[in-house]
Design an enzyme around this catalytic site. Structure first.
Site, PDB file in Angstrom:
ATOM      1  N   ASP A  76      23.144  35.446  20.652  1.00  0.00           N
ATOM      2  CA  ASP A  76      22.108  36.387  21.050  1.00  0.00           C
ATOM      3  C   ASP A  76      22.576  37.832  20.948  1.00  0.00           C
ATOM      4  O   ASP A  76      23.769  38.102  20.742  1.00  0.00           O
ATOM      5  CB  ASP A  76      21.645  36.082  22.484  1.00  0.00           C
ATOM      6  CG  ASP A  76      22.795  35.779  23.443  1.00  0.00           C
ATOM      7  OD1 ASP A  76      23.937  36.144  23.125  1.00  0.00           O
ATOM      8  OD2 ASP A  76      22.550  35.181  24.491  1.00  0.00           O
ATOM      9  N   HIS A 147      20.358  29.658  32.396  1.00  0.00           N
ATOM     10  CA  HIS A 147      20.022  29.981  31.003  1.00  0.00           C
ATOM     11  C   HIS A 147      21.178  29.653  30.062  1.00  0.00           C
ATOM     12  O   HIS A 147      22.346  29.668  30.450  1.00  0.00           O
ATOM     13  CB  HIS A 147      19.541  31.440  30.841  1.00  0.00           C
ATOM     14  CG  HIS A 147      20.578  32.502  30.989  1.00  0.00           C
ATOM     15  ND1 HIS A 147      20.314  33.736  31.542  1.00  0.00           N
ATOM     16  CD2 HIS A 147      21.887  32.556  30.625  1.00  0.00           C
ATOM     17  CE1 HIS A 147      21.392  34.486  31.512  1.00  0.00           C
ATOM     18  NE2 HIS A 147      22.370  33.791  30.963  1.00  0.00           N
TER      19      HIS A 147
HETATM   20  C1  F6R Z   1      26.075  35.173  26.077  1.00  0.00           C
HETATM   21  C2  F6R Z   1      24.987  34.343  26.556  1.00  0.00           C
HETATM   22  C3  F6R Z   1      24.755  34.074  28.013  1.00  0.00           C
HETATM   23  C4  F6R Z   1      26.038  33.896  28.822  1.00  0.00           C
HETATM   24  C5  F6R Z   1      25.718  33.656  30.288  1.00  0.00           C
HETATM   25  C6  F6R Z   1      26.961  33.575  31.141  1.00  0.00           C
HETATM   26  O1  F6R Z   1      26.057  35.273  24.673  1.00  0.00           O
HETATM   27  O2  F6R Z   1      24.229  33.905  25.758  1.00  0.00           O
HETATM   28  O3  F6R Z   1      23.962  32.910  28.122  1.00  0.00           O
HETATM   29  O4  F6R Z   1      26.775  32.840  28.308  1.00  0.00           O
HETATM   30  O5  F6R Z   1      24.900  34.688  30.771  1.00  0.00           O
HETATM   31  O6  F6R Z   1      27.604  34.813  31.138  1.00  0.00           O
HETATM   32  P1  F6R Z   1      29.016  35.036  31.829  1.00  0.00           P
HETATM   33  O7  F6R Z   1      30.007  34.272  31.013  1.00  0.00           O
HETATM   34  O8  F6R Z   1      29.256  36.516  31.750  1.00  0.00           O
HETATM   35  O9  F6R Z   1      28.895  34.515  33.223  1.00  0.00           O
END
Ligand code: F6R
Length: 250
Positions: A76, A147
């Site tokens: 994304d 998500h």
């Molecule tokens: C990142 C993405 C998001 C993250 C998620 C967790 O490319 O698509 O779905 O994987 O928001 O983020 P962190 O690892 O920062 O907790």
């Protein structure tokens, strides 16, 4: 390093002692994929969770692992955002991985946060993944609200790459990378659940006590678009690595 390994339904679940062990195991899994198939198509993620994994991959590269033939797609990108801005996911990938390895710039594709035509960009991106024969290994983090990519809780599972609005909870969670929550872009282009689901294999990483509840919902709860990650229970080749804090409720 590995505290526990379980199979829960279709899911292979590995509980690692801590974040460093999680990162080591994840990096090793990706390195093994590249050694098995040097022209692997990787789906990559940003966020805090994969940073240690990318450090491990950089170390593996310094010890001879080549990414020359690897193709990389990212889950994304915010929209709108300038790709050179230090909050863009394009910049994140350069800083944390790409500039440290020998991947060809021609083999990197990330949705454009600069395009004035996001709907057309979604079609281009989806076709670009299809044209290389699909993703061999998709790396995922997990949002606090369940998500994956920026596929937010909803009434249905979005199929293909889509232009989407971010939930306030995601904006708040990501505000730490910006001056304030007001500066977080309100939209993103993200691979859809169908795009992710078409990957040959999926590697999800979950770290920290704050994710324990949602990790349990994704792995053991109902399959529902209200918890987008729960759809992975239906995929035939998913490995989830958690650190012990994230695994506390399993
Ligand atoms: C990142 C993405 C998001 C993250 C998620 C967790 O490319 O698509 O779905 O994987 O928001 O983020 P962190 O690892 O920062 O907790």
């Amino acid at each position: 390093m590995v505290e526990k390994q379980m199979v829960i339904g279709n899911l292979k679940v590995i509980v690692a002692k801590d974040y460093d062990s999680l990162s080591f195991i994840a990096g090793d899994t990706i390195a093994t994929q590249i050694k098995r198939k040097p022209s692997s198509v990787l789906g990559l993620a940003t966020g805090s969770t994969p940073i240690g994994t990318y450090k491990h991959l950089v170390a593996r590269h310094q010890n001879g692992l080549s990414f020359e033939e690897v193709r990389a797609f990212n889950l994304d990108e915010y929209h709108p955002i300038n790709k050179d801005s230090d909050q863009s996911y394009a910049y994140f990938m350069q800083e944390n991985l790409f500039k440290h390895i020998d991947i060809s710039p021609n083999n990197i594709d990330i949705p454009s946060g600069e395009t004035p035509m996001p709907a057309a960009e979604c079609v281009r991106y989806e076709n670009s993944i299809r044209d290389v024969g699909g993703i061999d290994l998709q790396l995922l983090g997990l949002g606090l609200n369940g998500h994956i990519g920026f596929n937010e809780p909803d009434a249905h599972f979005p199929k293909m790459t889509q232009y989407t609005s971010l939930k306030q909870s995601t904006i708040d969670a990501n505000a730490r990378f910006f001056d304030s929550a007001d500066d977080v872009p309100k939209h993103a282009i993200t691979m859809g659940i169908g795009t992710i689901f078409a990957a040959e294999s999926v590697l999800m990483l979950i770290s920290g006590a704050a994710k324990a509840e949602i990790a349990h919902a994704v792995i053991c709860g109902d399959i529902t678009p209200k918890v987008p990650g729960s759809i992975l229970q239906l995929h035939r080749n998913v490995t989830i690595i958690l650190d012990s804090e994230a695994a506390a409720k399993l």
